[in-house]
Design a protein around this motif. Sequence first.
Motif, PDB file in Angstrom:
ATOM      1  N   VAL A 164       1.254  -1.617   0.194  1.00 37.94           N
ATOM      2  CA  VAL A 164      -0.472  -0.124  -0.059  1.00 37.94           C
ATOM      3  C   VAL A 164       1.387   0.981   0.070  1.00 37.94           C
ATOM      4  O   VAL A 164       0.278   1.823  -1.267  1.00 37.94           O
ATOM      5  CB  VAL A 164      -0.768   0.128   1.539  1.00 37.94           C
ATOM      6  N   ILE A 165       1.893   1.032   1.107  1.00 38.04           N
ATOM      7  CA  ILE A 165       2.495   2.524   1.054  1.00 38.04           C
ATOM      8  C   ILE A 165       3.311   3.066  -0.579  1.00 38.04           C
ATOM      9  O   ILE A 165       3.359   3.508  -0.978  1.00 38.04           O
ATOM     10  CB  ILE A 165       3.702   2.057   1.829  1.00 38.04           C
ATOM     11  N   LEU A 166       4.102   1.604  -0.853  1.00 31.42           N
ATOM     12  CA  LEU A 166       4.749   1.813  -2.128  1.00 31.42           C
ATOM     13  C   LEU A 166       3.845   2.681  -2.980  1.00 31.42           C
ATOM     14  O   LEU A 166       4.159   2.755  -4.085  1.00 31.42           O
ATOM     15  CB  LEU A 166       5.831   0.594  -2.774  1.00 31.42           C
ATOM     16  N   THR A 167       2.478   1.847  -2.861  1.00 30.63           N
ATOM     17  CA  THR A 167       1.398   1.973  -4.323  1.00 30.63           C
ATOM     18  C   THR A 167       0.760   3.309  -4.219  1.00 30.63           C
ATOM     19  O   THR A 167       1.069   4.225  -5.392  1.00 30.63           O
ATOM     20  CB  THR A 167       1.110   1.411  -3.863  1.00 30.63           C
ATOM     21  N   GLY A 168       1.427   3.755  -3.354  1.00 30.61           N
ATOM     22  CA  GLY A 168       0.762   5.680  -2.469  1.00 30.61           C
ATOM     23  C   GLY A 168       2.016   6.198  -3.228  1.00 30.61           C
ATOM     24  O   GLY A 168       2.032   7.226  -4.228  1.00 30.61           O
TER      25      GLY A 168
ATOM     26  N   ILE B  12      -0.997   9.157  -0.064  1.00 33.82           N
ATOM     27  CA  ILE B  12       0.197   9.120   0.126  1.00 33.82           C
ATOM     28  C   ILE B  12      -0.297  11.072  -1.395  1.00 33.82           C
ATOM     29  O   ILE B  12       0.695  11.394  -1.506  1.00 33.82           O
ATOM     30  CB  ILE B  12       0.921   8.332  -0.043  1.00 33.82           C
ATOM     31  N   GLY B  13      -1.299   9.790  -2.621  1.00 35.50           N
ATOM     32  CA  GLY B  13      -1.656  10.794  -3.340  1.00 35.50           C
ATOM     33  C   GLY B  13      -2.363  12.189  -3.688  1.00 35.50           C
ATOM     34  O   GLY B  13      -1.988  13.086  -4.647  1.00 35.50           O
ATOM     35  N   THR B  14      -2.943  12.083  -2.357  1.00 34.92           N
ATOM     36  CA  THR B  14      -3.465  12.617  -2.075  1.00 34.92           C
ATOM     37  C   THR B  14      -2.970  14.364  -1.584  1.00 34.92           C
ATOM     38  O   THR B  14      -3.086  15.610  -1.875  1.00 34.92           O
ATOM     39  CB  THR B  14      -5.060  12.849  -1.205  1.00 34.92           C
ATOM     40  N   ALA B  15      -1.920  13.915  -0.589  1.00 39.52           N
ATOM     41  CA  ALA B  15      -1.035  14.735  -0.727  1.00 39.52           C
ATOM     42  C   ALA B  15      -0.337  15.529  -1.534  1.00 39.52           C
ATOM     43  O   ALA B  15       0.179  16.621  -1.634  1.00 39.52           O
ATOM     44  CB  ALA B  15       0.460  14.206   0.540  1.00 39.52           C
ATOM     45  N   ARG B  16       0.181  15.007  -2.720  1.00 33.83           N
ATOM     46  CA  ARG B  16       0.759  15.292  -3.902  1.00 33.83           C
ATOM     47  C   ARG B  16      -0.590  15.837  -4.425  1.00 33.83           C
ATOM     48  O   ARG B  16      -0.060  17.140  -4.626  1.00 33.83           O
ATOM     49  CB  ARG B  16       0.948  13.815  -4.826  1.00 33.83           C
ATOM     50  N   ALA B  17      -1.877  15.526  -4.311  1.00 32.57           N
ATOM     51  CA  ALA B  17      -2.138  16.199  -5.575  1.00 32.57           C
ATOM     52  C   ALA B  17      -2.838  18.327  -4.704  1.00 32.57           C
ATOM     53  O   ALA B  17      -2.814  18.985  -5.081  1.00 32.57           O
ATOM     54  CB  ALA B  17      -3.627  15.535  -5.023  1.00 32.57           C
ATOM     55  N   PHE B  18      -3.306  17.851  -3.347  1.00 32.73           N
ATOM     56  CA  PHE B  18      -3.002  18.838  -2.610  1.00 32.73           C
ATOM     57  C   PHE B  18      -2.126  19.995  -2.526  1.00 32.73           C
ATOM     58  O   PHE B  18      -1.857  21.544  -2.498  1.00 32.73           O
ATOM     59  CB  PHE B  18      -3.033  18.563  -0.785  1.00 32.73           C
ATOM     60  N   GLN B  19       0.005  19.906  -2.982  1.00 27.87           N
ATOM     61  CA  GLN B  19       0.872  20.602  -3.529  1.00 27.87           C
ATOM     62  C   GLN B  19       0.022  21.056  -4.795  1.00 27.87           C
ATOM     63  O   GLN B  19       0.919  21.501  -5.154  1.00 27.87           O
ATOM     64  CB  GLN B  19       1.641  19.443  -3.430  1.00 27.87           C
TER      65      GLN B  19
END
Lengths: 119, 245
Positions: free
Chosen positions: B169-173, B206-213
Amino acid sequence: MIGSLAVILGCQLLGEVTARGLGLPVPGPVIGMAAMVAVLWLRDRFSPPVLAGVEPAGRFLLAHLSLLFVPAGVGVVGNLDVLAAEWLALAAALVLSTVVTLVVSVVTFRVVARAIGQP
Amino acid sequence: MRGGTGVMKGDFALWVYLTQGPLLWLTVTLVAYALADWLSLRAGRHPLANPVLISVALVGALLVASGTDYATYFDGAQFIHFLLGPATVALALPLWEHRALVVRSALPMLAALVAGSVVAAGSAVAVVWAFGVPEGVLVAIAPKSVTAGVAMSITEAQGGDPALTAVLVILTGMIGALVVTPLMNGLGIRDYRARGFAVGLASHGIGTARAFQVDPVAGTFAGIAIGLNAVMTALIVPGLLSVLR
């Protein structure tokens, strides 16, 4: 700040109790998110003074969302040996599947959006 | 604790003191993140300068160099880890702010959810199946796009290894956070609702954190996708796996 943190934790607590109590396949914090939406509706609808400063803690957490994944990410570094036996299959699957999922999701979203007249 | 006995003196006594409390590794995590975030900002939020990836590399290297085990590290880092739950609740803030846009996007989201969810689980299982891996691995990779807690309970219910799922899961993120920006730009997608929803579905928080950036609307839709995909994947994985068994 403290008040808004208390509201967030209260919503999460309500979510955890609901999810575990009813055995739902939804994470407690996601139900907590729904509860928080209800809180924000109450704030805008009735403007009770107690809910005036309900946002700061949440804004702060979202501004540093990346930080919150560091402890779990470090756990991966120490556990990479679980991948050892099948690392090639797993690496191929993760990269391929993530890229294909991104493409399928975004294209589906756009096709339907255009079909209902959203440019 | 600090003065030490006859056996534990000086530097060693100080080290023992520091490793027995949460202070040291909590501080290390915050400093590593502050540094990583600064680097990411300096790099103009370039996708390769991902703050999660840089922080994890820094802290991981320090743990290895100091011979510290993960349990000791987590004693300190747990205070940060705990905040993942409250942060998920806080996703209600952008959701409420953009509610008109969210309601208007219900249909495209629902379609993308069904297609994306099936492909996320199905394609991962199909690839490892083609490599001929043991059944336990098939089970563990199926919920890899779902937020960690739910993914682990899906795997557990299907008789797989939740620890392997957590790592996947973490690696996918991280993979999603690294590839999403160049991939979406390459596809010429300028709809930040669609871009955000896709990355939240494919690679959770983790993808969401990127999206907010990248964009607040992208972050909002990514946050919605985390919750929806958790439910959807829990519903489809048992059926998907029964086909292969």
